[in-house]
Design a protein around this motif. Structure first.
Motif, PDB file in Angstrom:
ATOM      1  N   ASN A 110       0.822  -1.200   0.000  1.00 49.80           N
ATOM      2  CA  ASN A 110       0.000   0.000   0.000  1.00 49.80           C
ATOM      3  C   ASN A 110       0.861   1.258   0.000  1.00 49.80           C
ATOM      4  N   GLU A 111       1.897   1.295   0.832  1.00 52.15           N
ATOM      5  CA  GLU A 111       2.803   2.444   0.888  1.00 52.15           C
ATOM      6  C   GLU A 111       3.553   2.615  -0.423  1.00 52.15           C
ATOM      7  N   LEU A 112       4.000   1.505  -1.011  1.00 54.81           N
ATOM      8  CA  LEU A 112       4.697   1.579  -2.299  1.00 54.81           C
ATOM      9  C   LEU A 112       3.765   2.074  -3.401  1.00 54.81           C
ATOM     10  N   SER A 113       2.514   1.673  -3.343  1.00 52.66           N
ATOM     11  CA  SER A 113       1.545   2.136  -4.339  1.00 52.66           C
ATOM     12  C   SER A 113       1.326   3.640  -4.227  1.00 52.66           C
ATOM     13  N   LEU A 114       1.258   4.131  -2.998  1.00 56.78           N
ATOM     14  CA  LEU A 114       1.117   5.573  -2.788  1.00 56.78           C
ATOM     15  C   LEU A 114       2.324   6.305  -3.358  1.00 56.78           C
ATOM     16  N   LEU A 115       3.520   5.826  -3.047  1.00 58.11           N
ATOM     17  CA  LEU A 115       4.738   6.452  -3.558  1.00 58.11           C
ATOM     18  C   LEU A 115       4.787   6.410  -5.091  1.00 58.11           C
ATOM     19  N   GLU A 116       4.399   5.282  -5.661  1.00 50.74           N
ATOM     20  CA  GLU A 116       4.416   5.169  -7.122  1.00 50.74           C
ATOM     21  C   GLU A 116       3.404   6.118  -7.751  1.00 50.74           C
ATOM     22  N   ALA A 117       2.231   6.222  -7.165  1.00 51.16           N
ATOM     23  CA  ALA A 117       1.209   7.126  -7.695  1.00 51.16           C
ATOM     24  C   ALA A 117       1.705   8.564  -7.681  1.00 51.16           C
ATOM     25  N   LEU A 118       2.331   8.974  -6.591  1.00 50.77           N
ATOM     26  CA  LEU A 118       2.815  10.347  -6.479  1.00 50.77           C
ATOM     27  C   LEU A 118       4.027  10.596  -7.383  1.00 50.77           C
ATOM     28  N   ALA A 119       4.949   9.648  -7.436  1.00 50.90           N
ATOM     29  CA  ALA A 119       6.144   9.817  -8.269  1.00 50.90           C
ATOM     30  C   ALA A 119       5.788   9.826  -9.752  1.00 50.90           C
ATOM     31  N   ALA A 120       4.937   8.915 -10.175  1.00 54.64           N
ATOM     32  CA  ALA A 120       4.536   8.875 -11.583  1.00 54.64           C
ATOM     33  C   ALA A 120       3.749  10.130 -11.946  1.00 54.64           C
ATOM     34  N   GLY A 121       2.966  10.639 -11.015  1.00 52.87           N
ATOM     35  CA  GLY A 121       2.245  11.889 -11.252  1.00 52.87           C
ATOM     36  C   GLY A 121       3.203  13.049 -11.461  1.00 52.87           C
ATOM     37  N   GLU A 122       4.293  13.076 -10.696  1.00 52.52           N
ATOM     38  CA  GLU A 122       5.287  14.145 -10.859  1.00 52.52           C
ATOM     39  C   GLU A 122       5.941  14.088 -12.232  1.00 52.52           C
ATOM     40  N   CYS A 123       6.006  12.893 -12.810  1.00 51.40           N
ATOM     41  CA  CYS A 123       6.605  12.732 -14.146  1.00 51.40           C
ATOM     42  C   CYS A 123       5.577  12.910 -15.262  1.00 51.40           C
ATOM     43  N   GLY A 124       4.320  13.034 -14.902  1.00 54.68           N
ATOM     44  CA  GLY A 124       3.272  13.172 -15.907  1.00 54.68           C
ATOM     45  C   GLY A 124       2.860  11.855 -16.525  1.00 54.68           C
ATOM     46  N   ASP A 125       3.227  10.743 -15.907  1.00 51.96           N
ATOM     47  CA  ASP A 125       2.843   9.409 -16.384  1.00 51.96           C
ATOM     48  C   ASP A 125       1.499   9.061 -15.748  1.00 51.96           C
ATOM     49  N   TRP A 126       0.439   9.573 -16.370  1.00 56.56           N
ATOM     50  CA  TRP A 126      -0.890   9.482 -15.771  1.00 56.56           C
ATOM     51  C   TRP A 126      -1.398   8.053 -15.701  1.00 56.56           C
ATOM     52  N   VAL A 127      -1.080   7.209 -16.666  1.00 60.02           N
ATOM     53  CA  VAL A 127      -1.567   5.827 -16.665  1.00 60.02           C
ATOM     54  C   VAL A 127      -0.991   5.078 -15.461  1.00 60.02           C
ATOM     55  N   ARG A 128       0.313   5.149 -15.295  1.00 62.10           N
ATOM     56  CA  ARG A 128       0.960   4.460 -14.176  1.00 62.10           C
ATOM     57  C   ARG A 128       0.530   5.052 -12.840  1.00 62.10           C
ATOM     58  N   SER A 129       0.410   6.367 -12.780  1.00 59.74           N
ATOM     59  CA  SER A 129       0.003   7.022 -11.553  1.00 59.74           C
ATOM     60  C   SER A 129      -1.417   6.609 -11.157  1.00 59.74           C
ATOM     61  N   GLU A 130      -2.314   6.590 -12.123  1.00 61.24           N
ATOM     62  CA  GLU A 130      -3.699   6.203 -11.817  1.00 61.24           C
ATOM     63  C   GLU A 130      -3.776   4.755 -11.362  1.00 61.24           C
ATOM     64  N   ARG A 131      -3.058   3.876 -12.047  1.00 59.55           N
ATOM     65  CA  ARG A 131      -3.077   2.455 -11.677  1.00 59.55           C
ATOM     66  C   ARG A 131      -2.595   2.288 -10.235  1.00 59.55           C
ATOM     67  N   ALA A 132      -1.508   2.956  -9.878  1.00 62.04           N
ATOM     68  CA  ALA A 132      -0.974   2.848  -8.515  1.00 62.04           C
ATOM     69  C   ALA A 132      -1.923   3.488  -7.498  1.00 62.04           C
ATOM     70  N   ALA A 133      -2.543   4.601  -7.871  1.00 66.10           N
ATOM     71  CA  ALA A 133      -3.487   5.258  -6.955  1.00 66.10           C
ATOM     72  C   ALA A 133      -4.681   4.351  -6.676  1.00 66.10           C
ATOM     73  N   MET A 134      -5.141   3.660  -7.686  1.00 68.76           N
ATOM     74  CA  MET A 134      -6.292   2.762  -7.487  1.00 68.76           C
ATOM     75  C   MET A 134      -5.911   1.557  -6.625  1.00 68.76           C
ATOM     76  N   VAL A 135      -4.679   1.080  -6.755  1.00 70.40           N
ATOM     77  CA  VAL A 135      -4.218   0.009  -5.866  1.00 70.40           C
ATOM     78  C   VAL A 135      -4.176   0.531  -4.433  1.00 70.40           C
ATOM     79  N   TYR A 136      -3.661   1.726  -4.265  1.00 69.86           N
ATOM     80  CA  TYR A 136      -3.589   2.332  -2.938  1.00 69.86           C
ATOM     81  C   TYR A 136      -4.979   2.521  -2.337  1.00 69.86           C
ATOM     82  N   LEU A 137      -5.939   2.863  -3.174  1.00 68.00           N
ATOM     83  CA  LEU A 137      -7.302   3.155  -2.698  1.00 68.00           C
ATOM     84  C   LEU A 137      -8.226   1.938  -2.733  1.00 68.00           C
ATOM     85  N   HIS A 138      -7.670   0.745  -2.808  1.00 68.30           N
ATOM     86  CA  HIS A 138      -8.528  -0.439  -2.966  1.00 68.30           C
ATOM     87  C   HIS A 138      -9.555  -0.591  -1.852  1.00 68.30           C
TER      88      HIS A 138
END
Length: 152
Positions: A8-36
């Protein structure tokens, strides 16, 4: 910590890091895992945020578009900057042509040529910088909202 908590913590970090890079697909996927386990309304809010994710522009495209004065600034969303660049460069070209037609070679060379080379190349670099600034602003606004939702 359990494996689920770590994931869960890694998913949050991935969502935020990918968002900073503008990788919306990866960020959204990780955010949804975090918010399961989150309420459906929160998941819907995040999904809606990603549907409105900003479209970033390429700074080098702006630089190349500025081969035609002002076009790169228009691409960057800075209309007035583009109009000023077009007007200044157009005025210098007209001045140089007028001086050349009147056989005032020194005026054409120094007045128009020297100044035009400066305004022209500065305009290209400015278009690139304006595009980067625009992208940074859009990323910041989107990612601030994402952090607000994910960390509530």
């Amino acid at each position: 910590p359990t494996a689920t908590a770590t994931l869960n913590e890694l998913s949050l970090l991935e969502a935020l890091a990918a968002g900073e890079c503008g990788d919306w697909v990866r960020s959204e996927r990780a955010a949804m895992v975090y918010l399961h386990d989150a309420p459906q309304e929160v998941r819907n809010e995040v999904a809606a945020l990603y549907k409105r994710a900003p479209r970033l522009r390429n700074p080098m495209v702006a630089w190349y578009l500025s081969l035609v004065p002002g076009v790169g600034q228009f691409y960057a969303g800075e209309v007035w900057s583009g109009v000023v660049s077009l007007a200044v460069n157009g005025g210098l070209i007209a001045f140089g042509v007028g001086e050349a037609v009147a056989h005032h070679w020194l005026g054409a060379w120094l007045g128009a040529g020297g100044m035009l080379s400066t305004t022209y190349f500065v305009g290209q670099e400015r278009a690139r910088q304006l595009t980067e600034r625009r992208n940074t602003r859009l990323l910041r606004n989107h990612n601030d909202r994402l952090r607000e939702i994910l960390l509530q």
